[in-house]
Write an enzyme that holds these catalytic residues in place. Structure first.
Site, PDB file in Angstrom:
ATOM      1  N   GLN A 112       0.842  -1.207   0.000  1.00 35.81           N
ATOM      2  CA  GLN A 112       0.000   0.000   0.000  1.00 35.81           C
ATOM      3  C   GLN A 112       0.879   1.259   0.000  1.00 35.81           C
ATOM      4  OE1 GLN A 112      -3.165  -0.290   2.936  1.00 35.81           O
ATOM      5  NE2 GLN A 112      -4.130  -1.982   1.847  1.00 35.81           N
ATOM      6  N   ASN A 131      -4.636  -1.771  13.021  1.00 33.28           N
ATOM      7  CA  ASN A 131      -3.593  -2.085  14.022  1.00 33.28           C
ATOM      8  C   ASN A 131      -2.599  -3.144  13.562  1.00 33.28           C
ATOM      9  OD1 ASN A 131      -4.164  -0.356  16.180  1.00 33.28           O
ATOM     10  ND2 ASN A 131      -6.001  -1.558  16.649  1.00 33.28           N
ATOM     11  N   ASP A 159      -8.281   7.426  21.404  1.00 33.01           N
ATOM     12  CA  ASP A 159      -7.749   7.433  22.769  1.00 33.01           C
ATOM     13  C   ASP A 159      -7.882   8.833  23.380  1.00 33.01           C
ATOM     14  OD1 ASP A 159      -6.706   4.702  22.332  1.00 33.01           O
ATOM     15  OD2 ASP A 159      -5.385   5.732  20.933  1.00 33.01           O
ATOM     16  N   HIS A 187      -0.364   3.557  20.056  1.00 33.25           N
ATOM     17  CA  HIS A 187      -1.780   3.207  20.221  1.00 33.25           C
ATOM     18  C   HIS A 187      -1.841   1.744  20.672  1.00 33.25           C
ATOM     19  CE1 HIS A 187      -5.991   2.476  19.676  1.00 33.25           C
ATOM     20  NE2 HIS A 187      -5.728   1.497  18.837  1.00 33.25           N
TER      21      HIS A 187
END
Ligand code: NAX
Length: 328
Positions: A112, A131, A159, A187
């Site tokens: 990508q 993730n 978050d 994260h």
């Protein structure tokens, strides 16, 4: 009227995609004066489901939606992209080690990144949601050498929003009274939501709370583990709240953050606050004229320093692991 902005969304047939696409089509990603053209990327098995969502988008009769195209390969999906929301990723399955997870995602984010490098528009802005978001963003960025590194970001806005909501609840104030929240680091469960630099109605948030026990044993773990709490209660992972945070992230990046406030974004480190250069780590940022800057000069106390360092150490380990796998 302006020409449409090309927005590529990967994982379009997934649950975040389902919540996200309607908000993009309604104009909430960029603003009510900006037509959008959606370019959806899915794996071949999920293209049909994406086509179903496209039928529903058509049924929304959204005035700002200029068109929808669906692809099963990144080269075509990212061609001409102005905004790329990389939501599709390989989830951790039972028995999978972290190395396996990073490798499987490398198989997605390396091609990508290459496709973005080959075909995205000059003003491309990338947000990675899938993730492990920070390291997936790093892989894509490292494989797109012709795109300025700072255009690759990962999402910690969910978050950030969770932290604002929990703090507002504790102090029994509206969320709009909370400013200058910061999420630092990865994260992941090591992330550090910092209230020492946050403000509530202009007062320092840590002083307003004045409850170290709550901070350490309730607030920080609650925010860091909120994803697991949602799975436990809802029976499925966060979807609409994640989509909402992705909208907030891009909207603010494009349109700017309000005066007297900032937001959290995971962005390539320039070495600020001792975070090794190049790691995609969450920082407080202000956005203006379509770009962002890391907020400088904040006081970091010992309590915060230890937590930031732990989360950043995890990011360094992930970078080492993907380096060894030849992904960056
Ligand atoms: P779903 O499993 O519902 O959807 C993922 C979609 O991605 C599927 O339709 C799948 O076919 C597609 N996909 C897989 N590989 C692809 C590829 N190579 N190209 C294009 N599409 C591909 O997951 P969903 O609940 O939508 O979550 C998506 C991702 O967001 C997950 O990685 C999840 O962990 C992550 N999250 C990140 C958050 C954050 O704050 N950064 C919060 C929410 C969420 O957990």
């Amino acid at each position: 009227t302006q020409p449409p902005v090309n927005v590529t969304v990967t994982g379009a047939a997934g649950q975040i995609g389902y919540a996200l696409l309607f908000r993009i089509a309604s104009g909430q990603l960029l603003g009510q004066d900006k037509p959008v053209r959606l370019r959806l990327l899915e794996i071949p098995q999920a293209v049909k489901a994406a086509e179903g969502t496209a039928l529903e988008l058509e049924d929304g009769a959204f005035p700002l939606l200029a068109g929808i195209d669906i692809y099963d390969n990144p080269k075509d999906a990212f061609d001409g992209a102005n905004i790329a929301l990389l939501v599709g990723a390989r989830p951790r399955t039972k028995g999978m080690e972290r190395g396996d997870l990073l490798e499987a995602n490398g198989g997605i984010f390396k091609p990508q990144g290459e496709a973005l490098n080959a075909g995205a528009a000059d003003d491309i802005k990338v947000l990675v949601v899938g993730n492990p978001a920070n390291t997936n963003a790093l892989i894509a960025q490292a494989n797109a050498p012709d795109i300025p590194a700072e255009r690759f970001t990962a999402m910690t806005r969910l978050d950030h929003n969770r932290a604002i909501a929990q703090l507002a609840k504790k102090l029994q104030v509206p969320v709009s009274d909370v400013k200058k929240m910061t999420i630092w680091g990865n994260h992941s469960a090591t992330q550090y939501p910092d209230i020492f630099n946050a403000e509530v109605k202009g007062e320092n948030a840590a002083q307003a709370v004045n409850d170290q026990q709550w901070l350490e044993n309730e607030f920080i773990p609650r925010v860091a583990k909120r994803g697991a709490e949602i799975i436990e209660v809802r029976g499925a992972s966060s979807a609409a709240s994640a989509a909402s945070a992705a909208i907030d992230h891009i909207y603010d990046w494009v349109n700017g953050t309000p005066d007297g406030d900032w937001v959290s974004m995971a962005v390539p480190s320039d070495g600020s606050y001792g975070v090794p250069e190049g790691l995609i780590s969450s920082f407080p940022v202000v956005c203006k004229n379509g770009s962002y800057e890391i907020v400088q000069g904040l006081q970091i106390n010992d309590f915060s320093r230890a937590r930031i360092d732990a989360s950043v150490a995890e990011l360094s380990e992930e970078r080492e692991a993907v380096r060894k796998l030849g992904l960056i």
